[in-house]
Every structure is written in structure tokens, then in C-alpha cells.
Scaffold this active site. Structure first.
Site, PDB file in Angstrom:
ATOM      1  CG  HIS A  58       3.982   0.644   1.807  1.00  0.00           C
ATOM      2  ND1 HIS A  58       3.760   1.733   2.616  1.00  0.00           N
ATOM      3  CD2 HIS A  58       4.863  -0.141   2.514  1.00  0.00           C
ATOM      4  CE1 HIS A  58       4.450   1.617   3.741  1.00  0.00           C
ATOM      5  NE2 HIS A  58       5.135   0.493   3.698  1.00  0.00           N
ATOM      6  CG  HIS A  85      -3.178   6.131   5.180  1.00  0.00           C
ATOM      7  ND1 HIS A  85      -3.222   5.437   6.362  1.00  0.00           N
ATOM      8  CD2 HIS A  85      -1.875   6.241   4.845  1.00  0.00           C
ATOM      9  CE1 HIS A  85      -1.989   5.145   6.718  1.00  0.00           C
ATOM     10  NE2 HIS A  85      -1.147   5.611   5.827  1.00  0.00           N
ATOM     11  CG  ASP A 112       4.259   8.928  -0.446  1.00  0.00           C
ATOM     12  OD1 ASP A 112       5.193   9.693  -0.151  1.00  0.00           O
ATOM     13  OD2 ASP A 112       4.173   7.772  -0.026  1.00  0.00           O
TER      14      ASP A 112
END
Ligand code: ACO
Length: 431
Positions: A268, A309, A366
Site C-alpha cells: 500500500h 493496482h 507511487d
């Protein structure tokens, strides 16, 4: 909204059938309402990882993972990224509408006048070893706020809920900066309320008593953008954790502290730290091919961090915006980071590799954020803390929505028991 439509479940073994209503939201697929399934049929449903299960109704954020769409309260993330700022976006998430000038001024005033952290938090932070991970210190410090502010913790009181939201959004940067300064051994820097939210944070992070801080406005703009992009993401692991803890009636600081710990994991929010460490390990564009090979090898636990994802199976719209910003920031700050070359090569290699294409594994939010944080001088171990500052707005908006929703129940999943059948206790002498 409840549709007139229903879904029939036919049980071939008992030759019975039951009907379950379909529920539709404003956007997105309809959901089968299985609330009475157990009562009607004696069955539970099984969906580990919640791939097909909506845990709640929510009016805050919408994602269409196939089309790469992200909306906060109906507004496309691209428009907010271009035209809004983090505080305005936080207001939007909390209140459902963009503020007019008076509403924004009042919100900004409230946030600005709750930026101080309790002086005793400094001593609390001193209890941590200097080499403690910043996320550990942050989670502990935020949980401790329920000890500092226990006079206003009535979760059923809308005023107390609002005050908690203001305190959390206001104090999170102050505490995050204090955590960083604990790590590097600098004295805590108090918030300067004549600065706006993000610039104030950068001052608390980097200003030393011995000289003034020269801050490039590009740095504040970039961080503000990153905060907008990370502010909410509907029922992700940490937000669902906040809601699960919140469903027990736990206070807002305890609930958000739980969200912080959920965010920490590398699958995460911890991915931004893991991405940078991985890029450093890969070291050179020449080693990218080997890294991609390893990521595809099922006997190797190595995964490409920053790729894939659960929801986005096309592209992550935030990654597109961040990618552009990353180039701009590095250029404007005059930073030459060889890791950017590694990242670009890795992205290129993965995007044309059959394994990644087949599985729809694209760079996520990210993949690039760490390179920007690094260019801003933020240490790698603080990356997930940055994410937590931004996500606080989303977490607390969800926590408040949950408490404003009539009939909310404690979250309590069921299980498929796979342990031993019933058996009798055997005394130690007979085992
Ligand atoms: N590298 C290599 N293979 C991958 C990767 C990856 N990064 N991600 C998924 N896969 C593969 C899996 O091995 C699996 O392959 P298989 O079908 O042959 O078994 C397939 O793709 C599906 O993967 P799942 O793990 O089932 O996908 P899930 O939706 O459960 O996980 C997650 C999503 C956790 C994001 C995953 O893609 C991952 O671990 N990525 C790396 C960590 C990361 O970047 N996390 C940040 C997410 S964004 C955020 O939280 C802010």
C-alpha cells in the site's frame, strides 16, 4: 438507491431459489445486496481481498479502474490537480462542495490555528530511539492525541467530530516534521502561521535555528500537488481500516492511527519507500532487464514496486500527472538524478513486456512520487509519512461520513472455518 431489479440465486442442491435486490450508485456497477443472504439461505459469501465486495456506500470518491478515472466529489482529479490546492481539496472531501471565498478563509483560519502540537508530545517523541522508523513514531503520536484531547471525543457529537478533523489535518504536518527532526536530532520547529499549509510544513521540516531557509516555490507547488493526488482513494486498505476501527465507536485519533499502520505496508503506501529502495538496488538502466526477469519469475518473491493496482487496470490517472511533475521538478530544481533514468527504462521495459501487459500492470501513483520527494530533500523513510499527511483528509472525511450515516453497524466479516472438527480435551499425560 435501490433498483427494482433483483438477482436470483438458485441452489441446485436444495432446489430452492432466493431473490436479492440490486443496488445502484450514481456511477459504477450495480451491487447485489446480500444483507439477508445468511438469514434466507444459510450461506455466507467468500471474497478474500474484497475483489467483488462493496463494504459501504460512500459519496466521497469514485474510481473507474478500467477507464483510469478518479473523481473527488464528482470533480476529475486532473482538474483539481491543475486548479485547486490541498486545503481546498480537503474542504471538498470533508464537506462535499468546493468552498466559496468566505468558507475557504474560515476553513484555512481554523486549520492554521490548530497547527501547534501539545508541548508534551515533544517529550513523548523523545521516548523513541532516534533510529525508530518515522511511520512508527507517527502512528504512536497520532494515537496519543486521544490522550491529549480526551475532552472532545464524543463521536456522536458533530462539533467534536469537526474539531477532530481540523486538529488532525492541522497537526499532522507539525507532528510529521517533528518526527523527522527527532530522526535527525534537530530541535522541533514550531509552525509559522503566516505561511500557507505546505510551505509551513517545508519550513518545519528543513529550517534550522542557525540560518534562514531559502525555499524554491517549485518545491511547495510540487508537494501541494502530491498531497492533492494522495488525498483520497475510496475504500483502499487504510481507509477501510479507518472505517472498520471507526465502526466500533473508537475515537477519531485511534481510528486514524490504525489507518496509518495499514498504510505503512509495502503493498500500500509503503510502496513509495520500497520503489526508491528498489531503484537504488537496480542501480543502473543496464540492470533493468534482470529486474524485470526476476519480477516475472514465480519462484522469486521479487515484485516491481510501484507497478500494479487492485482497481486500476488501464492506468493510474495520478501516475500520469506525477510523471509530468517529476520531470518538471527535477528540471526546475536542477536535480540530476540517475535513478530517473533507471525508472524510465524500467517503465519502458515493463510496459512492453507481455507479462505486465497481460496482467494490466501499469506504474501506479507511487512509482514516481518517491523521485519527487527525493528531489525535495525528503529522506526515503519519510515518504510514507508524506502520504499519510495527505491521506488524513480522506480518512477523516470517511470517518465522519460513516458517523453521519444512519444505521451504520460494527464491521464484522465472517469466515470459512478450516480448523479441526469438534474434539474432546485430552489430558497432558495422554498426549
Ligand atoms: N510485479 C510483478 N508481478 C506483479 C506485480 C508486480 N508489481 N503486481 C502484481 N503482479 C502479478 C501477480 O504475481 C499476479 O500474477 P499471477 O496472475 O500470474 O498470479 C497478478 O499480477 C495479479 O496480482 P495480485 O497480487 O493478485 O493483484 P492485487 O490486485 O491483489 O495486488 C498490488 C495489487 C498489491 C498493488 C500489487 O500489484 C503489488 O504488490 N504491487 C507492488 C506494490 C505497489 O506498488 N503497491 C502500491 C499500490 S498503490 C497504493 O496503495 C498507493
Amino acid at each position: 438507491m435501490s433498483d427494482a431489479k433483483t438477482v436470483k440465486l438458485v441452489d441446485e442442491s436444495s432446489k430452492t431459489q432466493s431473490e436479492m435486490p440490486l443496488i445502484s450508485g450514481t456511477l459504477g456497477p450495480a451491487c447485489v445486496d446480500i444483507g439477508t443472504l445468511y438469514k434466507d439461505t444459510g450461506y455466507f459469501t467468500y471474497d478474500p481481498g474484497y475483489g467483488s465486495t462493496a463494504s459501504t456506500k460512500s459519496a466521497i470518491t469514485y474510481i473507474d479502474g478500467d477507464k483510469g478515472v478518479l473523481l473527488y466529489r464528482g470533480y476529475p482529479i486532473e482538474q483539481l490537480a491543475e486548479k485547486s490546492n490541498f486545503l481546498e481539496t480537503s474542504y471538498l472531501l470533508l464537506n462535499g462542495e468546493l468552498p466559496n471565498k468566505t468558507q475557504f478563509a474560515s476553513f484555512e483560519h481554523d486549520i492554521t490555528h490548530h497547527t501547534m502540537m501539545h508541548e508534551n508530545l515533544k517529550f513523548f517523541l523523545r521516548g523513541f530511539n532516534h533510529d525508530a522508523h518515522p511511520m512508527a513514531m507517527l502512528a504512536g503520536s497520532i494515537a496519543s492525541l486521544s490522550a491529549f484531547y480526551h475532552d472532545k471525543l464524543d463521536v456522536d457529537n458533530p462539533e467534536d467530530r469537526k474539531l477532530a478533523a481540523i486538529r488532525l489535518i492541522a497537526k499532522m504536518p507539525t507532528i510529521a516534521a517533528a518526527v523527522h527532526r527527532r530522526s535527525v536530532g534537530w530541535p522541533v520547529r514550531y509552525p509559522r502561521n503566516n505561511l500557507e499549509y505546505v510551505t509551513r510544513f517545508l519550513h518545519m521540516m528543513f529550517e534550522v535555528p542557525s540560518e534562514p531557509l531559502e525555499l524554491n516555490p517549485v518545491a511547495a507547488k510540487a508537494l501541494d500537488l502530491l498531497f492533492i493526488l494522495h488525498a483520497d482513494h475510496e475504500q483502499n486498505a487504510s481507509t477501510s481500516t479507518v472505517r472498520l476501527v471507526g465502526s466500533t465507536g473508537a475515537n477519531p485519533y485511534a481510528s486514524i492511527a490504525a489507518g496509518i499502520t495499514a498504510l505503512w505496508g509495502p503493498a500500500h503506501g509503503g510502496a513509495n519507500e520500497a520503489v526508491l529502495k528498489q531503484l537504488e538496488e537496480i542501480g543502473s538502466p543496464d540492470n533493468v532487464e534482470t529486474a524485470v526477469k526476476r519480477a516475472k519469475d514465480k519462484n522469486d518473491s521479487f515484485r516491481l514496486m510501484g507497478f500494479g493496482h487492485r482497481v486500476y487496470k488501464n492506468f493510474d490517472p495520478r501516475a500520469k500527472i506525477i510523471r509530468e511533475m517529476c520531470h518538471k521538478v527535477l528540471n526546475e530544481l536542477g536535480v540530476k538524478d540517475p535513478l530517473l533514468d533507471v525508472a524510465l527504462k524500467l517503465e519502458e521495459a515493463a510496459l512492453k513486456d507481455e507479462y505486465f501487459v497481460e496482467r494490466k500492470l501499469y506504474p501506479n501513483v507511487d512509482f514516481y512520487s518517491g523521485l519527487i520527494y527525493k528531489a525535495l530533500g525528503i529522506p526515503t523513510e519519510m515518504f510514507t509519512v508524506m502520504f499519510a499527511i495527505a491521506r488524513t483528509s480522506g480518512w477523516i472525511a470517511h470517518w465522519i461520513e460513516q458517523h453521519e450515516t444512519p444505521g451504520s453497524r460494527i464491521g464484522r466479516p465472517r469466515q470459512i472455518y478450516t480448523g479441526a472438527d469438534v474434539r474432546d480435551y485430552v489430558g497432558a499425560d495422554k498426549r
